[in-house]
Design a protein around this motif. Structure first.
Motif, PDB file in Angstrom:
ATOM      1  N   PRO A 102       0.821  -1.220   0.000  1.00 19.49           N
ATOM      2  CA  PRO A 102       0.000   0.000   0.000  1.00 19.49           C
ATOM      3  C   PRO A 102       0.853   1.267   0.000  1.00 19.49           C
ATOM      4  CG  PRO A 102      -0.773  -1.564   1.663  1.00 19.49           C
ATOM      5  CD  PRO A 102       0.528  -2.093   1.134  1.00 19.49           C
ATOM      6  N   PHE A 103       0.333   2.315  -0.629  1.00 24.31           N
ATOM      7  CA  PHE A 103       1.068   3.571  -0.721  1.00 24.31           C
ATOM      8  C   PHE A 103       1.507   4.075   0.647  1.00 24.31           C
ATOM      9  CE2 PHE A 103       1.060   8.191  -0.279  1.00 24.31           C
ATOM     10  CZ  PHE A 103       2.182   8.484  -1.044  1.00 24.31           C
ATOM     11  N   GLU A 104       0.617   4.067   1.606  1.00 22.03           N
ATOM     12  CA  GLU A 104       0.936   4.651   2.916  1.00 22.03           C
ATOM     13  C   GLU A 104       2.154   3.967   3.550  1.00 22.03           C
ATOM     14  OE1 GLU A 104       0.839   7.608   5.355  1.00 22.03           O
ATOM     15  OE2 GLU A 104      -0.687   7.515   3.799  1.00 22.03           O
ATOM     16  N   THR A 105       2.285   2.667   3.361  1.00 18.07           N
ATOM     17  CA  THR A 105       3.444   1.940   3.887  1.00 18.07           C
ATOM     18  C   THR A 105       4.711   2.410   3.181  1.00 18.07           C
ATOM     19  OG1 THR A 105       2.073   0.012   4.368  1.00 18.07           O
ATOM     20  CG2 THR A 105       4.446  -0.365   4.239  1.00 18.07           C
ATOM     21  N   CYS A 106       4.654   2.488   1.862  1.00 23.01           N
ATOM     22  CA  CYS A 106       5.811   2.977   1.097  1.00 23.01           C
ATOM     23  C   CYS A 106       6.166   4.389   1.532  1.00 23.01           C
ATOM     24  CB  CYS A 106       5.522   2.955  -0.407  1.00 23.01           C
ATOM     25  SG  CYS A 106       5.346   1.310  -1.114  1.00 23.01           S
ATOM     26  N   TYR A 107       5.160   5.231   1.656  1.00 23.12           N
ATOM     27  CA  TYR A 107       5.406   6.630   1.997  1.00 23.12           C
ATOM     28  C   TYR A 107       6.107   6.762   3.344  1.00 23.12           C
ATOM     29  CZ  TYR A 107       4.888  11.560   2.877  1.00 23.12           C
ATOM     30  OH  TYR A 107       5.160  12.876   3.168  1.00 23.12           O
ATOM     31  N   GLN A 108       5.650   6.009   4.322  1.00 21.17           N
ATOM     32  CA  GLN A 108       6.278   6.080   5.649  1.00 21.17           C
ATOM     33  C   GLN A 108       7.753   5.684   5.581  1.00 21.17           C
ATOM     34  OE1 GLN A 108       5.025   7.560   8.364  1.00 21.17           O
ATOM     35  NE2 GLN A 108       3.319   8.028   7.010  1.00 21.17           N
ATOM     36  N   ARG A 109       8.093   4.790   4.683  1.00 22.88           N
ATOM     37  CA  ARG A 109       9.480   4.331   4.545  1.00 22.88           C
ATOM     38  C   ARG A 109      10.367   5.320   3.788  1.00 22.88           C
ATOM     39  NH1 ARG A 109       7.976  -1.838   2.683  1.00 22.88           N
ATOM     40  NH2 ARG A 109       7.177  -2.551   4.707  1.00 22.88           N
ATOM     41  N   VAL A 119      11.404  11.850  -4.381  1.00 17.87           N
ATOM     42  CA  VAL A 119      10.770  12.081  -3.080  1.00 17.87           C
ATOM     43  C   VAL A 119      11.048  13.500  -2.598  1.00 17.87           C
ATOM     44  CG1 VAL A 119      10.756  11.388  -0.645  1.00 17.87           C
ATOM     45  CG2 VAL A 119      10.806   9.635  -2.434  1.00 17.87           C
ATOM     46  N   VAL A 120      12.292  13.918  -2.732  1.00 20.61           N
ATOM     47  CA  VAL A 120      12.704  15.236  -2.247  1.00 20.61           C
ATOM     48  C   VAL A 120      11.911  16.351  -2.919  1.00 20.61           C
ATOM     49  CG1 VAL A 120      14.647  16.872  -2.177  1.00 20.61           C
ATOM     50  CG2 VAL A 120      15.011  14.474  -1.579  1.00 20.61           C
TER      51      VAL A 120
END
Length: 165
Positions: A102-109, A119-120
């Motif tokens: 899921p996106f939220e998991t990737c985002y937190q990492r 990302v920057v």
């Protein structure tokens, strides 16, 4: 056989790839690491000095050079977005495994990772839009999709199970 792991930034390609290689008794490589070593520049430096298209071309050449090797390769998040690269991997008999997280998991990492130029320079909303646009392409270009919402060991076991079928 070459096993290419693809998926969005932060989905666990490197972590799971190392475990899978060990379990399969083969080598492991990370295409981003190969690019950094080959060009003797960090990924942000490559993006800044040479541009993203140059990075993607180099990435494609490295993926193609790995076809036919007995290794698990963690690909950069954009590697299998290139239809020619994905086709070369599939046509070589390699497994292209999409690690679906899921996106939220990737985002937190990834949210605080300054070694990821995309990302920057992007907001969370922009990254989520990128994730959504890439997910369908990963699905289209993979030979197998793995639900990677479990632990790294569980996810590795799922990959090994798919490869042994």
């Amino acid at each position: 056989m070459t096993v290419f792991l693809c998926g969005f930034m932060g989905c666990g390609k490197s972590t799971i790839g190392k475990l899978a290689a060990k379990k399969l008794g083969c080598g492991f490589c990370d295409t981003d690491d190969i690019i950094v070593r080959t060009l003797e520049m960090t990924i942000p430096e490559i993006f800044e000095k040479k541009g993203e298209p140059f990075f993607r071309q180099t990435e494609a050449e490295i993926v193609k050079s790995l076809c036919g090797k007995t290794t698990v390769a963690a690909c950069g998040g954009g590697a299998m977005l290139n239809p020619d690269t994905a086709k070369a991997a599939k046509d070589s008999g390699s497994a292209v495994i999409f690690l679906d997280v899921p996106f939220e998991t990737c985002y937190q990492r990834i949210k605080d990772d300054t070694n990821r130029p995309i990302v920057v320079k992007s907001t969370k909303e922009e990254l989520e839009a990128l994730y959504n646009s890439r997910r369908d392409i990963y699905l289209k270009h993979c030979t197998a999709r793995i639900d990677c919402t479990g632990s790294p060991v569980e996810n590795t076991d799922r990959i090994v199970e798919v490869l042994r079928k």
